[in-house]
Write a protein that holds these residues in place. Structure first.
Motif, PDB file in Angstrom:
ATOM      1  N   HIS A 398       0.465   4.186  -2.552  1.00  0.00           N
ATOM      2  CA  HIS A 398      -0.506   4.530  -1.512  1.00  0.00           C
ATOM      3  C   HIS A 398      -1.706   5.244  -2.130  1.00  0.00           C
ATOM      4  O   HIS A 398      -1.595   5.864  -3.174  1.00  0.00           O
ATOM      5  CB  HIS A 398       0.136   5.452  -0.465  1.00  0.00           C
ATOM      6  CG  HIS A 398       1.098   4.710   0.413  1.00  0.00           C
ATOM      7  ND1 HIS A 398       2.330   5.190   0.755  1.00  0.00           N
ATOM      8  CD2 HIS A 398       1.005   3.494   1.016  1.00  0.00           C
ATOM      9  CE1 HIS A 398       2.954   4.323   1.540  1.00  0.00           C
ATOM     10  NE2 HIS A 398       2.177   3.287   1.697  1.00  0.00           N
ATOM     11  N   LEU A 401      -6.543   1.282  -4.399  1.00  0.00           N
ATOM     12  CA  LEU A 401      -7.093   0.047  -3.826  1.00  0.00           C
ATOM     13  C   LEU A 401      -5.994  -0.935  -3.382  1.00  0.00           C
ATOM     14  O   LEU A 401      -5.993  -1.387  -2.235  1.00  0.00           O
ATOM     15  CB  LEU A 401      -8.028  -0.602  -4.846  1.00  0.00           C
ATOM     16  CG  LEU A 401      -9.122  -1.478  -4.254  1.00  0.00           C
ATOM     17  CD1 LEU A 401     -10.026  -0.663  -3.341  1.00  0.00           C
ATOM     18  CD2 LEU A 401      -9.913  -2.128  -5.385  1.00  0.00           C
ATOM     19  N   GLY A 404      -4.256   0.338  -0.341  1.00  0.00           N
ATOM     20  CA  GLY A 404      -5.156   0.213   0.801  1.00  0.00           C
ATOM     21  C   GLY A 404      -5.247  -1.238   1.253  1.00  0.00           C
ATOM     22  O   GLY A 404      -5.213  -1.527   2.457  1.00  0.00           O
ATOM     23  N   ALA A 407      -2.091  -2.197   3.019  1.00  0.00           N
ATOM     24  CA  ALA A 407      -2.045  -1.634   4.375  1.00  0.00           C
ATOM     25  C   ALA A 407      -2.943  -2.450   5.311  1.00  0.00           C
ATOM     26  O   ALA A 407      -2.566  -2.764   6.440  1.00  0.00           O
ATOM     27  CB  ALA A 407      -2.478  -0.171   4.360  1.00  0.00           C
ATOM     28  N   LEU A 408      -4.137  -2.798   4.796  1.00  0.00           N
ATOM     29  CA  LEU A 408      -5.080  -3.573   5.601  1.00  0.00           C
ATOM     30  C   LEU A 408      -4.513  -4.956   5.911  1.00  0.00           C
ATOM     31  O   LEU A 408      -4.579  -5.444   7.042  1.00  0.00           O
ATOM     32  CB  LEU A 408      -6.390  -3.714   4.817  1.00  0.00           C
ATOM     33  CG  LEU A 408      -7.652  -3.694   5.658  1.00  0.00           C
ATOM     34  CD1 LEU A 408      -7.873  -2.293   6.218  1.00  0.00           C
ATOM     35  CD2 LEU A 408      -8.851  -4.122   4.820  1.00  0.00           C
TER      36      LEU A 408
END
Ligand SMILES: Cc1cc2nc3c(=O)[nH]c(=O)nc-3n(C[C@H](O)[C@H](O)[C@H](O)COP(=O)(O)OP(=O)(O)OC[C@H]3O[C@@H](n4cnc5c(N)ncnc54)[C@H](O)[C@@H]3O)c2cc1C
Length: 423
Positions: A398, A401, A404, A407-408
């Protein structure tokens, strides 16, 4: 001024995520030591592919490279005991290590001995070696079916198991594997669990899709089936019934990976922690992220979330300017269940009931998402590449990049491919 010393014990999801996040937050301003009883990180979610011929090598990640890259000292060998005053631990080889902050991330262990006969007669699924052994058994089973001998495979989740998801995956994957091997009609597959609803820790949301798929795929499903003992080719249950098997594939009750004498723990040895920081109760500087602590659902994803909260709390205490607003543990269960032809995704906020056998309330409301699609298989594979890649580079999952982006990606996929559960 002396550098603050953080000692992290255990190089699993929680231990490595904590170590790499601390390095990211504090740079060279902290002395990090990792104590581990094995030379590598094992990506356990990928182990379910091994019984069906999946490669083992990609699942093991040697620790030297990321540790060297991040200036983390590695001490090989187990931990023997912990003291909080003075702050020090002893290693199995007798060496003593002083700490300012201690992170106990030694995970959970299977305790098959809690069910008479389970260790002797079942194939367990906790390690790569056990998965390799299961691969041999499945080939034997398939050969017997090809030779015309009908077979009975029984999957079993006993009471006290806190991570049954992989066993469900294996049952569905086996069913597809047998179909592709053209012997499905000669093998009876049964799934028996002590849970009142399938995958109960995620609330009621998975009960209907899992039960429906069991029926559609000809898997005999039994809920509220609490095993009491296992004999050769026979499992006995608390309600007096029994089931026969040629092959028994099982998880086991869980207990703590390490019993820490002198630290507060529950009856299974899991360390009692403050809910949001995962600091061990009645201690000032000892933390227990991941499966080692008392959170009643054991998952890699939850271990990462707990590790992030631990690293933030420690970093904030060492240097409040480095982390001004430390994140707190906000439990969300996330699981992707492989089935070879498709996969089931679930995401659910985990408020707790306080009842270990039934940790999450049945109704998680609109935030409980479930989706079934072949595309979720790609999601699982992508996570299986992104996390080891991050750890190999010495980066936390976490915060960076790839974390992220993952997660996106998950957010986008769940919007398109998952629905809120209607109770
Ligand atoms: C087959 C299988 C499939 C799974 N699939 C998924 C999945 O798809 N998704 C998911 O979210 N979760 C999954 N899980 C659960 C997940 O793997 C665990 O929840 C996760 O590994 C817990 O992380 P942890 O760091 O707390 O503990 P662990 O990963 O168990 O790490 C503990 C570490 O501590 C070390 N250690 C133990 N004792 C000592 C000692 N005395 N001294 C030093 N070191 C010690 C161990 O060697 C290990 O490296 C799966 C588990 C299994 C078994």
């Amino acid at each position: 001024m002396d550098m603050p010393r953080v000692v992290i014990v255990g190089a699993g999801f929680a231990g490595l995520e904590t170590a790499f996040t601390l390095r990211r937050h504090l740079g060279d301003g902290v002395d990090l030591t990792l104590v581990t009883d094995r030379p590598d990180f094992v990506f356990k979610p990928g182990m379910v592919y091994v019984p069906f011929g999946g490669a083992e090598d990609d699942l093991r990640l040697p620790l030297e490279t990321p540790a060297d890259r991040r200036g983390i000292a590695v001490r090989h060998g187990g931990i023997a005991w912990v003291e909080t005053d003075p702050k020090r631990i002893a290693l199995a080889d007798g060496d003593l290590l002083d700490y300012d902050y201690l992170v106990l991330a030694t995970g959970a262990a299977m305790r098959p001995e809690a069910v008479p006969g389970l260790a002797e007669h079942a194939h367990l699924i906790g390690t790569i070696e056990q998965m390799r052994e299961l691969a041999r058994e499945l080939k034997r089973l398939r050969d017997a079916a090809v030779d015309g001998s009908p077979q009975h495979v029984l999957f079993l989740v006993p009471p006290g198991n806190l991570c049954p998801g992989p066993l469900y995956e294996l049952a569905f994957m086996l069913e597809q594997w047998l179909r592709r091997s053209r012997v499905r009609d000669r093998i009876c597959v049964t799934f028996a669990t002590h849970e009142a609803t399938y995958l109960q820790a995620f609330g009621i949301g998975l009960d209907r899709p899992v039960g429906g798929e069991f029926a559609e795929r000809g898997i005999v499903g039994c809920r509220s089936a609490a095993v009491t003992s296992v004999e050769p080719n026979l499992v006995r249950f608390a309600d007096g019934t029994a089931r026969v098997f040629d092959l028994l594939v099982a998880t086991a009750p869980h207990g703590a990976g390490v019993d820490y004498e002198g630290l507060p723990c529950d009856r299974r040895g899991f360390l009692l922690t403050e809910p949001q920081t995962r600091r061990v109760r009645r201690t000032e500087a000892v933390y227990a992220p991941g499966d080692a602590g008392d959170f009643p659902v054991k998952l890699g994803f939850l271990s990462l979330l707990q590790a992030d909260a631990v690293a933030d709390d420690i970093a904030h205490r060492i240097d409040p300017d480095a982390v001004k607003a430390p994140s707190r543990f906000d439990p969300v269960g996330l699981y992707v269940m492989e089935r070879f032809d498709d996969a089931v995704f679930t995401q659910v906020p985990l408020t707790l009931t306080g009842e270990p056998a039934h940790p999450a309330p049945d109704d998680a409301g609109a935030d409980h998402l479930v989706g079934v699609s072949p595309i979720w298989r790609l999601g699982k594979k992508a996570l299986g590449i992104a996390l080891p890649q991050q750890f190999r580079a010495g980066r936390p999952f976490h915060g960076g990049l790839p974390g992220g982006a993952a997660a996106l990606g998950l957010k986008g996929m769940s919007k398109a491919l998952a629905d809120a559960v209607k109770e």
